[in-house]
Design a protein around this motif. Structure first.
Motif, PDB file in Angstrom:
ATOM      1  N   GLY A   9       0.826  -1.197   0.000  1.00 28.33           N
ATOM      2  CA  GLY A   9       0.000   0.000   0.000  1.00 28.33           C
ATOM      3  C   GLY A   9       0.858   1.244   0.000  1.00 28.33           C
ATOM      4  O   GLY A   9       2.083   1.175  -0.143  1.00 28.33           O
ATOM      5  N   LEU A  10       0.195   2.365   0.177  1.00 30.52           N
ATOM      6  CA  LEU A  10       0.865   3.665   0.233  1.00 30.52           C
ATOM      7  C   LEU A  10       1.004   4.070   1.695  1.00 30.52           C
ATOM      8  O   LEU A  10      -0.006   4.151   2.409  1.00 30.52           O
ATOM      9  N   VAL A  11       2.229   4.308   2.123  1.00 36.27           N
ATOM     10  CA  VAL A  11       2.476   4.699   3.502  1.00 36.27           C
ATOM     11  C   VAL A  11       3.466   5.852   3.532  1.00 36.27           C
ATOM     12  O   VAL A  11       4.217   6.066   2.579  1.00 36.27           O
ATOM     13  N   GLN A  12       3.463   6.564   4.633  1.00 31.62           N
ATOM     14  CA  GLN A  12       4.389   7.678   4.805  1.00 31.62           C
ATOM     15  C   GLN A  12       5.726   7.174   5.348  1.00 31.62           C
ATOM     16  O   GLN A  12       5.782   6.131   6.018  1.00 31.62           O
ATOM     17  N   PRO A  13       6.791   7.895   5.078  1.00 29.36           N
ATOM     18  CA  PRO A  13       8.095   7.515   5.668  1.00 29.36           C
ATOM     19  C   PRO A  13       7.980   7.419   7.184  1.00 29.36           C
ATOM     20  O   PRO A  13       7.313   8.237   7.823  1.00 29.36           O
ATOM     21  N   GLY A  14       8.620   6.400   7.727  1.00 29.37           N
ATOM     22  CA  GLY A  14       8.576   6.166   9.173  1.00 29.37           C
ATOM     23  C   GLY A  14       7.464   5.247   9.599  1.00 29.37           C
ATOM     24  O   GLY A  14       7.426   4.809  10.758  1.00 29.37           O
ATOM     25  N   SER A  15       6.557   4.920   8.681  1.00 32.45           N
ATOM     26  CA  SER A  15       5.422   4.059   9.005  1.00 32.45           C
ATOM     27  C   SER A  15       5.803   2.593   8.973  1.00 32.45           C
ATOM     28  O   SER A  15       6.914   2.231   8.571  1.00 32.45           O
ATOM     29  N   ARG A  65      15.054  -3.197  11.168  1.00 32.41           N
ATOM     30  CA  ARG A  65      13.767  -2.567  10.846  1.00 32.41           C
ATOM     31  C   ARG A  65      12.732  -3.576  10.361  1.00 32.41           C
ATOM     32  O   ARG A  65      11.544  -3.410  10.576  1.00 32.41           O
ATOM     33  N   PHE A  66      13.178  -4.618   9.670  1.00 34.67           N
ATOM     34  CA  PHE A  66      12.270  -5.631   9.120  1.00 34.67           C
ATOM     35  C   PHE A  66      12.402  -6.926   9.910  1.00 34.67           C
ATOM     36  O   PHE A  66      13.498  -7.272  10.371  1.00 34.67           O
ATOM     37  N   THR A  67      11.288  -7.644  10.032  1.00 32.92           N
ATOM     38  CA  THR A  67      11.285  -8.941  10.701  1.00 32.92           C
ATOM     39  C   THR A  67      10.494  -9.932   9.874  1.00 32.92           C
ATOM     40  O   THR A  67       9.348  -9.665   9.513  1.00 32.92           O
ATOM     41  N   ASN A  82       9.144  -1.965   9.542  1.00 32.92           N
ATOM     42  CA  ASN A  82       9.028  -0.773  10.376  1.00 32.92           C
ATOM     43  C   ASN A  82       9.967   0.316   9.870  1.00 32.92           C
ATOM     44  O   ASN A  82      10.934   0.044   9.164  1.00 32.92           O
ATOM     45  N   SER A  83       9.686   1.533  10.274  1.00 32.22           N
ATOM     46  CA  SER A  83      10.540   2.673   9.912  1.00 32.22           C
ATOM     47  C   SER A  83      10.827   2.692   8.410  1.00 32.22           C
ATOM     48  O   SER A  83      11.975   2.799   7.975  1.00 32.22           O
ATOM     49  N   LEU A  84       9.776   2.590   7.641  1.00 27.47           N
ATOM     50  CA  LEU A  84       9.933   2.540   6.187  1.00 27.47           C
ATOM     51  C   LEU A  84      10.524   3.837   5.648  1.00 27.47           C
ATOM     52  O   LEU A  84      10.222   4.929   6.131  1.00 27.47           O
ATOM     53  N   LYS A  85      11.377   3.675   4.651  1.00 26.95           N
ATOM     54  CA  LYS A  85      12.043   4.803   4.017  1.00 26.95           C
ATOM     55  C   LYS A  85      11.567   4.943   2.586  1.00 26.95           C
ATOM     56  O   LYS A  85      11.112   3.968   1.980  1.00 26.95           O
ATOM     57  N   PRO A  86      11.678   6.127   1.983  1.00 23.72           N
ATOM     58  CA  PRO A  86      11.273   6.289   0.580  1.00 23.72           C
ATOM     59  C   PRO A  86      11.991   5.301  -0.344  1.00 23.72           C
ATOM     60  O   PRO A  86      11.430   4.880  -1.354  1.00 23.72           O
ATOM     61  N   GLY A  87      13.207   4.924  -0.002  1.00 20.52           N
ATOM     62  CA  GLY A  87      13.933   3.941  -0.799  1.00 20.52           C
ATOM     63  C   GLY A  87      13.319   2.559  -0.761  1.00 20.52           C
ATOM     64  O   GLY A  87      13.720   1.681  -1.524  1.00 20.52           O
ATOM     65  N   GLY A  88      12.348   2.366   0.108  1.00 17.61           N
ATOM     66  CA  GLY A  88      11.662   1.086   0.199  1.00 17.61           C
ATOM     67  C   GLY A  88      10.541   0.928  -0.793  1.00 17.61           C
ATOM     68  O   GLY A  88       9.896  -0.116  -0.830  1.00 17.61           O
ATOM     69  N   THR A  89      10.300   1.960  -1.603  1.00 12.00           N
ATOM     70  CA  THR A  89       9.265   1.867  -2.633  1.00 12.00           C
ATOM     71  C   THR A  89       9.677   0.839  -3.678  1.00 12.00           C
ATOM     72  O   THR A  89      10.733   0.956  -4.294  1.00 12.00           O
ATOM     73  N   ALA A  90       8.837  -0.176  -3.846  1.00 18.52           N
ATOM     74  CA  ALA A  90       9.153  -1.262  -4.773  1.00 18.52           C
ATOM     75  C   ALA A  90       7.980  -2.227  -4.826  1.00 18.52           C
ATOM     76  O   ALA A  90       7.066  -2.159  -3.991  1.00 18.52           O
ATOM     77  N   VAL A  91       8.040  -3.117  -5.790  1.00 17.43           N
ATOM     78  CA  VAL A  91       7.153  -4.271  -5.787  1.00 17.43           C
ATOM     79  C   VAL A  91       7.856  -5.362  -4.986  1.00 17.43           C
ATOM     80  O   VAL A  91       9.013  -5.693  -5.270  1.00 17.43           O
TER      81      VAL A  91
END
Length: 119
Positions: A9-15, A65-67, A82-91
């Motif tokens: 989905g669409l989330v904000q950085p840090g979400s 950050r990920f588990t 957790n603590s998602l960053k803009p660089g995490g945008t991907a399929v």
């Protein structure tokens, strides 16, 4: 084994976001399950993997950050992000094989789920 990733989905950085990889046709606990991602214009890269013995492996970029975890009763593997960053945008894709690896050489792949990290 057939795999289906979901939860993007669409989330904000840090979400935070939790992805699910549901299996059908076989028992997921007979496989190592990997999570991979492919950003626009980039090659597919390994994110995390859980082995048949439940050993876990993470890319340096997501450690802490990920588990990754599995629920054999639900035949599902999860990726808590957790603590998602803009660089995490991907399929994001999940895949199954006999051995754990962060190299995208897995045998069975599911359809991906899109994660967009943006403010």
């Amino acid at each position: 084994v057939q795999l289906q990733a979901s939860g993007g989905g669409l989330v904000q950085p840090g979400s935070s976001l939790r992805l699910s990889c549901a299996a059908s046709g076989d028992n997921l606990d007979d496989y190592a399950i990997g999570w991979f991602r492919q950003a626009p214009g980039k090659e597919r890269e390994g994110v995390s993997c859980i082995g048949i013995s439940d050993s876990t492996h993470y890319a340096d970029s997501v450690k802490g950050r990920f588990t990754i975890s599995r629920d054999n009763a639900k035949n599902t593997v999860y990726l808590q992000m957790n603590s998602l960053k803009p660089g995490g945008t991907a399929v994001y894709y999940c895949a199954a094989d006999l051995f754990c690896s962060l190299s995208p050489d897995f045998g069975s792949w599911g359809q991906g789920t899109l994660v967009t990290v943006s403010s």
